[in-house]
Design a protein around this motif. Structure first.
Motif, PDB file in Angstrom:
ATOM      1  N   VAL A 118       0.821  -1.201   0.000  1.00 16.00           N
ATOM      2  CA  VAL A 118       0.000   0.000   0.000  1.00 16.00           C
ATOM      3  C   VAL A 118       0.862   1.260   0.000  1.00 16.00           C
ATOM      4  CG1 VAL A 118      -1.656   1.331   1.357  1.00 16.00           C
ATOM      5  CG2 VAL A 118      -2.000  -1.119   1.058  1.00 16.00           C
ATOM      6  N   ALA A 119       1.996   1.214   0.692  1.00 18.47           N
ATOM      7  CA  ALA A 119       2.883   2.381   0.728  1.00 18.47           C
ATOM      8  C   ALA A 119       3.302   2.794  -0.679  1.00 18.47           C
ATOM      9  CB  ALA A 119       4.116   2.084   1.577  1.00 18.47           C
ATOM     10  N   PHE A 120       3.546   1.810  -1.535  1.00 18.24           N
ATOM     11  CA  PHE A 120       3.909   2.099  -2.924  1.00 18.24           C
ATOM     12  C   PHE A 120       2.801   2.906  -3.597  1.00 18.24           C
ATOM     13  CE2 PHE A 120       3.932   1.183  -7.441  1.00 18.24           C
ATOM     14  CZ  PHE A 120       5.266   1.290  -7.797  1.00 18.24           C
ATOM     15  N   SER A 121       1.555   2.522  -3.369  1.00 19.48           N
ATOM     16  CA  SER A 121       0.420   3.214  -3.983  1.00 19.48           C
ATOM     17  C   SER A 121       0.288   4.643  -3.473  1.00 19.48           C
ATOM     18  CB  SER A 121      -0.872   2.449  -3.692  1.00 19.48           C
ATOM     19  OG  SER A 121      -0.813   1.150  -4.232  1.00 19.48           O
ATOM     20  N   LEU A 122       0.495   4.847  -2.186  1.00 24.48           N
ATOM     21  CA  LEU A 122       0.373   6.186  -1.616  1.00 24.48           C
ATOM     22  C   LEU A 122       1.481   7.101  -2.133  1.00 24.48           C
ATOM     23  CD1 LEU A 122      -0.587   5.276   2.057  1.00 24.48           C
ATOM     24  CD2 LEU A 122      -2.099   5.882   0.156  1.00 24.48           C
ATOM     25  N   HIS A 123       2.689   6.575  -2.244  1.00 25.50           N
ATOM     26  CA  HIS A 123       3.792   7.377  -2.786  1.00 25.50           C
ATOM     27  C   HIS A 123       3.571   7.678  -4.267  1.00 25.50           C
ATOM     28  CE1 HIS A 123       5.829   7.169   0.960  1.00 25.50           C
ATOM     29  NE2 HIS A 123       6.197   5.907   0.869  1.00 25.50           N
ATOM     30  N   HIS A 124       2.999   6.709  -4.990  1.00 19.83           N
ATOM     31  CA  HIS A 124       2.718   6.958  -6.399  1.00 19.83           C
ATOM     32  C   HIS A 124       1.609   7.995  -6.568  1.00 19.83           C
ATOM     33  CE1 HIS A 124       2.258   6.502 -10.665  1.00 19.83           C
ATOM     34  NE2 HIS A 124       1.019   6.068 -10.535  1.00 19.83           N
ATOM     35  N   ALA A 125       0.654   8.041  -5.647  1.00 21.53           N
ATOM     36  CA  ALA A 125      -0.389   9.069  -5.701  1.00 21.53           C
ATOM     37  C   ALA A 125       0.239  10.461  -5.636  1.00 21.53           C
ATOM     38  CB  ALA A 125      -1.388   8.875  -4.560  1.00 21.53           C
ATOM     39  N   LEU A 126       1.248  10.620  -4.792  1.00 19.83           N
ATOM     40  CA  LEU A 126       1.953  11.899  -4.735  1.00 19.83           C
ATOM     41  C   LEU A 126       2.721  12.142  -6.031  1.00 19.83           C
ATOM     42  CD1 LEU A 126       2.971  14.458  -3.404  1.00 19.83           C
ATOM     43  CD2 LEU A 126       4.750  13.090  -2.269  1.00 19.83           C
ATOM     44  N   GLU A 127       3.373  11.114  -6.531  1.00 19.92           N
ATOM     45  CA  GLU A 127       4.105  11.254  -7.798  1.00 19.92           C
ATOM     46  C   GLU A 127       3.163  11.722  -8.903  1.00 19.92           C
ATOM     47  OE1 GLU A 127       7.257   8.598 -10.452  1.00 19.92           O
ATOM     48  OE2 GLU A 127       5.675   7.576  -9.328  1.00 19.92           O
TER      49      GLU A 127
ATOM     50  N   ASP B 203      -6.200   3.089 -14.802  1.00 25.88           N
ATOM     51  CA  ASP B 203      -5.728   1.912 -14.074  1.00 25.88           C
ATOM     52  C   ASP B 203      -4.696   1.148 -14.911  1.00 25.88           C
ATOM     53  OD1 ASP B 203      -7.015   2.193 -11.683  1.00 25.88           O
ATOM     54  OD2 ASP B 203      -8.707   0.918 -12.188  1.00 25.88           O
ATOM     55  N   ILE B 204      -3.617   1.810 -15.243  1.00 26.98           N
ATOM     56  CA  ILE B 204      -2.489   1.147 -15.909  1.00 26.98           C
ATOM     57  C   ILE B 204      -1.557   0.595 -14.831  1.00 26.98           C
ATOM     58  CG2 ILE B 204      -0.430   1.517 -17.332  1.00 26.98           C
ATOM     59  CD1 ILE B 204      -2.016   3.505 -18.984  1.00 26.98           C
ATOM     60  N   TYR B 205      -1.104  -0.631 -15.013  1.00 26.29           N
ATOM     61  CA  TYR B 205      -0.285  -1.298 -13.993  1.00 26.29           C
ATOM     62  C   TYR B 205       1.090  -0.648 -13.859  1.00 26.29           C
ATOM     63  CZ  TYR B 205       1.990  -5.084 -11.400  1.00 26.29           C
ATOM     64  OH  TYR B 205       2.673  -5.813 -10.460  1.00 26.29           O
ATOM     65  N   ASP B 206       1.757  -0.417 -14.971  1.00 21.94           N
ATOM     66  CA  ASP B 206       3.095   0.170 -14.979  1.00 21.94           C
ATOM     67  C   ASP B 206       2.989   1.657 -14.616  1.00 21.94           C
ATOM     68  OD1 ASP B 206       5.291   1.779 -16.530  1.00 21.94           O
ATOM     69  OD2 ASP B 206       6.094  -0.259 -16.410  1.00 21.94           O
ATOM     70  N   THR B 207       3.668   2.071 -13.545  1.00 20.69           N
ATOM     71  CA  THR B 207       3.472   3.430 -13.051  1.00 20.69           C
ATOM     72  C   THR B 207       3.994   4.485 -14.028  1.00 20.69           C
ATOM     73  OG1 THR B 207       5.489   3.181 -11.729  1.00 20.69           O
ATOM     74  CG2 THR B 207       3.399   2.796 -10.618  1.00 20.69           C
ATOM     75  N   GLN B 208       5.081   4.209 -14.727  1.00 21.13           N
ATOM     76  CA  GLN B 208       5.573   5.193 -15.694  1.00 21.13           C
ATOM     77  C   GLN B 208       4.602   5.342 -16.855  1.00 21.13           C
ATOM     78  OE1 GLN B 208       8.201   7.422 -15.491  1.00 21.13           O
ATOM     79  NE2 GLN B 208       7.025   8.219 -17.236  1.00 21.13           N
ATOM     80  N   LYS B 209       4.070   4.230 -17.326  1.00 19.48           N
ATOM     81  CA  LYS B 209       3.096   4.310 -18.420  1.00 19.48           C
ATOM     82  C   LYS B 209       1.809   4.981 -17.943  1.00 19.48           C
ATOM     83  CE  LYS B 209       4.916   0.519 -21.197  1.00 19.48           C
ATOM     84  NZ  LYS B 209       5.388   1.448 -22.258  1.00 19.48           N
ATOM     85  N   ARG B 210       1.520   4.848 -16.665  1.00 15.49           N
ATOM     86  CA  ARG B 210       0.356   5.554 -16.105  1.00 15.49           C
ATOM     87  C   ARG B 210       0.595   7.066 -16.111  1.00 15.49           C
ATOM     88  NH1 ARG B 210      -2.100   6.332 -10.491  1.00 15.49           N
ATOM     89  NH2 ARG B 210      -4.351   6.180 -10.869  1.00 15.49           N
ATOM     90  N   LEU B 211       1.781   7.490 -15.732  1.00 18.12           N
ATOM     91  CA  LEU B 211       2.116   8.913 -15.821  1.00 18.12           C
ATOM     92  C   LEU B 211       2.074   9.378 -17.271  1.00 18.12           C
ATOM     93  CD1 LEU B 211       5.119   9.121 -13.306  1.00 18.12           C
ATOM     94  CD2 LEU B 211       2.740   9.765 -12.882  1.00 18.12           C
TER      95      LEU B 211
END
Length: 335
Positions: free
Chosen positions: A23-32, A314-322
């Motif tokens: 979950v921490a990964f998701s919260l940090h990605h929300a800030l990103e 809801d893209i799995y890869d965080t860079q591709k989501r950005l």
């Protein structure tokens, strides 16, 4: 007629939890994502309140908003939304009034009428309170009073909150909130990112019955749009299989809705009925290359003439989501 260039672009973030990530990964990605959205020029980023769902990490919405506000500079952030039956209006006003006091002119409060959870979870949240969805109009009016300037002999004040004039939106996936938003003269956001069926009817009711108010002089409509944008249609369709698996698990009542990696094909992974349910859920989704998505958004705008799109992804890869949100903003700014 509206154009994409003068239509507001915003983001609805559910802080999706991925398989094999905590979950921490998701919260940090929300800030990103919030920092990325700020650089790109998005108008706002909202967080959605959900409970007892292992794939959504934005349950403590006001707390997470504070984290985003503390680490961005100008982006407006808010709730899309706070599910008001779960909360006492005074507590909501104090929470958002505190955020508004610390970060002036940057916080918004979107309010929903549904509990955003199952019956068991709902009871756990309310702890014996007799709050119901039918009390929603009174609760909204109460919150508005806590954000207004204090009145003489007012018995209860929100501190912080009173006089902060936090912008309040009403959210909905049916016709009830459209009618209430029109009567109160508030901006309205329809949850067409997951419940598109009544979108057109709700917008018509809202616009036809809108009464100008101290908050808004004319109707303002936002609609939710799921997106998967990539360089090619083929890549976008591949990335979208993560979305399809997530929604399939949601509509079938699977124990987990964590975001899964994409797969080459959904054939053999879902039944005909499940595929249809996912397609209905994602009826407003825009999936494809920038050219494809641009045409799709123009079609939506021509049909509904909304003031704002608020995008989910809801893209799995965080860079591709950005990248998804970069490509969306490219569509808007390249016109």
């Amino acid at each position: 007629m509206r154009s994409l260039k003068n239509t507001q672009f915003s983001i609805l973030e559910l802080a999706p939890v991925r398989e094999n990530q905590d979950v921490a990964f998701s919260l940090h990605h929300a800030l990103e994502l919030a920092q990325h959205a700020e650089k790109l020029g998005y108008d706002r980023l909202w967080l959605a309140e959900h409970h007892n769902m292992d794939g959504i990490a934005s349950s403590a919405t006001a707390v997470l908003l504070g984290y985003l506000l503390a680490n961005t500079h100008s982006l407006k952030v808010g709730s899309g939304g706070i599910m008001l039956p779960n909360h006492a209006p005074l507590v909501v006003a104090e929470q958002f009034g505190t955020l508004a006091t610390l970060y002036p002119n940057r916080i918004e409060l979107g309010l929903g009428r549904a509990p955003g959870s199952d019956q068991v979870t709902m009871r756990a949240l309310r702890r014996g309170r007799q709050e119901t969805e039918e009390q929603f109009p009174n609760d909204v009016v109460e919150i508005l009073s806590y954000f207004a300037d204090a009145q003489p002999h007012q018995r209860i004040t929100a501190t912080p909150g009173q006089g902060t004039h936090v912008p309040v939106w009403l959210l909905g996936s049916s016709l009830f909130s459209a009618q209430l938003a029109a009567r109160l003269g508030l901006p309205y956001s329809f949850a067409s990112h997951f419940a598109p069926r009544m979108l057109g009817q709700a917008i018509a009711i809202y616009r036809d019955n809108f009464q100008a108010s101290a908050y808004l002089d004319q109707p303002y409509v936002s609609m939710g749009v799921p997106t998967v944008v990539a360089e090619t249609d083929a890549e976008a369709e591949y990335l979208a299989t993560s979305v399809y698996q997530r929604i399939q698990n949601l509509v079938t009542g699977a124990p987990s809705i964590k975001l899964k990696p994409p797969v080459e094909s959904m054939e053999g992974r879902w039944s005909v009925a499940e595929k249809m349910a996912v397609q209905n859920f994602l009826a407003m989704a825009q999936i494809g290359s920038p050219t494809t998505v641009k045409q799709g958004l123009e079609n939506l705008l021509e049909q509904y003439e909304v003031d704002e799109f608020i995008f989910t992804c809801d893209i799995y890869d965080t860079q591709k989501r950005l990248d998804n949100f970069s490509l969306l903003m490219d569509i808007k700014t390249s016109l």
